[in-house]
Every structure is written in structure tokens, then in C-alpha cells.
Enzyme design. Structure first.
Site, short mmCIF file in Angstrom:
data_model
loop_
_atom_site.label_atom_id
_atom_site.label_comp_id
_atom_site.label_asym_id
_atom_site.label_seq_id
_atom_site.Cartn_x
_atom_site.Cartn_y
_atom_site.Cartn_z
N ASP A 13 41.51 59.79 16.53
CA ASP A 13 40.29 59.00 16.69
C ASP A 13 40.15 58.44 18.11
O ASP A 13 41.15 58.17 18.78
CB ASP A 13 40.33 57.84 15.67
CG ASP A 13 38.98 57.21 15.47
OD1 ASP A 13 37.96 57.82 15.88
OD2 ASP A 13 38.93 56.11 14.91
N ASN A 61 31.89 64.34 8.56
CA ASN A 61 31.53 64.56 9.98
C ASN A 61 30.29 65.44 10.18
O ASN A 61 29.74 65.49 11.28
CB ASN A 61 32.71 65.14 10.78
CG ASN A 61 33.79 64.12 11.08
OD1 ASN A 61 34.97 64.45 11.21
ND2 ASN A 61 33.42 62.85 11.21
#
Ligand code: FPP
Length: 238
Positions: A13, A61
């Protein structure tokens, strides 16, 4: 118990923020993140870690812009081309977790090639698991559906299902649960990652953004893990 985990899992991330801080498009952050993945995979191998699982693209996503999704898919495509050429030489198996049905056919074809090459490698080869269109809840639902279908077909009974049998239905079948899960970028959540497998994982969080995650940071995570008192619901041994 060894202080070096045999399986670590990473939520890669902070790529977007890394790029934005530099005035770059978000996809530049993913490109840098893919480079970090290559470096950290080598560092894990050098430290004797047998499995490295990374969260590359979640079932959620797809909500990102078309441009960003296609940039991530292109990076995976590039990585798979490289892997096909190098995995036998480097002795690294590549495996994918996730529902690959909506993934572009050429990427699926490359994954098929890496599966074939992986099968030629010895069982004790280092293994990289890439989570693609992966969600922990989706993985559990797919496993439940496949077990229900087997019960319906009369192949087994509901009471045949125990923890080991259920684990064997997951994308991670045959892979031991991760002892350590690392999340960089300051976020303190799991985001639908390895929900079944993390039952007794240790967690390591750092503010460093994934593209800046390096060997020193990996060693800090491993040193933190080595200090943990893992009791698995038991009591501390005196
Ligand atoms: C999370 O950061 C990262 C992703 C959703 C994509 C990760 C993909 C790669 C590193 C490239 C492909 C992978 C391989 C294995 C070659 P974010 O975009 O959510 O960061 P932010 O929170 O700062 O916006």
C-alpha cells in the site's frame, strides 16, 4: 520455533500517495511498487523465507479509473513475461490467488505458463503468491460454493468439513498460513486480505510507503516478529 517466518504476506500500500507527493501520476507509484516487489522478493529469498504473498489487485480495485487498472495489469503482464524467462533459472515458483475469470486472456495464458513452469520446480523451491482479483470474502465464498456442490452431488457429507478440509478448498491450498503480515503506508486495516489464513498471524505496520520499503524496513519487520510471544490461545511458557 524459528524466529524467521516461512511465510510473509504484504499489502503493497501507498503507491498512489508516493506518486502524488512527487507530482507524478498514480500509475508511476505502481511502477515503483512493482520494482519494490522484485527487490523485496529477492531479499526474502536471501533470508530463507519460503513463501511471499503480495496483494496486487483486490476484488474492489476495479472501482479505480480505467487508466489506473490498465496500468496495474500492464505491470503484471511485464512481470509475468520476465517470470516465464527467469523462474526456472532462479528456482522460484509463482502462484496466483484470486478469481482469474475476469482477467484478460493473454494474462491468463501467461499465468498458465508460470503454472506449468512451477510444476517443474521442486516442492522446496521458494514460492511467490500474487493475489489478483483477490478478496478474502470472495475466496471463502468460492470455497463454500465448491463444497456445497460436492455435498449436493453426494460426494461428501457436511460433517466431512473440518478446518484442514476447508483450507484445502481455498486459493492458498497447500501453503502454510502466513506467520507475519506487513502493511506499509500507515493504514491499520486488513482490507479483505487473507481473512481465513490470518487467524494467528502477527501484524507489522509501518508509515513507510510501499515504493520506499527496503531491506532495512524488512529487517525491522522481521526483528519485530522475532520478539513476538506467539501463544496460539495457550499460555506463555516459563
Ligand atoms: C495499493 O496502493 C496498491 C495497489 C492497489 C496495486 C499494487 C500493484 C503493483 C505494485 C503492481 C503490480 C504487482 C506486481 C506483483 C508486479 P494504493 O494505490 O492504494 O496507494 P494509496 O493508498 O497511496 O493510494
Amino acid at each position: 520455533m524459528s524466529t524467521v517466518p516461512q511465510h510473509i504476506a504484504i499489502i503493497m500500500d501507498g503507491n498512489g500517495r508516493w506518486a502524488t507527493k512527487r507530482g507524478l501520476p498514480r500509475k508511476a507509484g505502481h511502477k515503483a511498487g512493482a520494482e519494490t516487489f522484485r527487490r523485496i522478493a529477492r531479499e526474502c529469498k536471501a533470508r530463507g523465507i519460503k513463501y511471499l504473498t503480495v496483494y496486487a489487485f483486490s476484488t474492489e480495485n476495479w472501482k479505480r479509473s480505467e487508466d489506473e487498472v490498465s496500468a496495474i495489469m500492464n505491470l503484471l503482464r511485464d512481470y509475468l513475461h520476465e517470470a516465464v524467462d527467469s523462474m526456472l533459472k532462479e528456482g522460484i515458483r509463482i502462484h496466483f490467488f484470486g478469481d482469474l475469470t475476469p482477467i484478460a486472456p493473454d494474462i491468463r495464458e501467461l499465468i498458465h505458463k508460470t503454472d506449468e513452469l512451477s510444476a517443474a520446480l521442486p516442492d522446496d523451491a521458494v514460492q511467490g503468491n500474487i493475489c489478483l482479483n483477490y478478496g478474502g470474502r470472495d475466496e471463502i465464498l468460492r470455497a463454500v460454493r465448491s463444497f456445497a456442490a460436492r455435498v449436493k452431488a453426494g460426494e461428501c457429507a457436511p460433517e466431512d468439513l473440518d478446518e484442514a478440509a476447508f483450507s484445502a478448498l481455498l486459493d492458498s491450498a497447500g501453503v502454510p498460513d502466513p506467520e507475519l503480515i506487513i502493511r506499509p503506508s500507515g493504514e491499520l486495516r486488513l482490507s479483505n486480505f487473507l481473512l481465513w489464513q490470518c487467524a494467528y498471524s502477527e501484524f507489522y505496520f509501518t508509515d513507510v510507503l510501499w515504493p520506499d520499503f527496503d531491506a532495512e524496513e524488512l529487517d525491522r519487520a522481521l526483528a519485530s516478529y522475532a520478539q513476538r510471544d506467539r501463544r496460539f490461545g495457550g499460555v506463555k511458557k516459563s
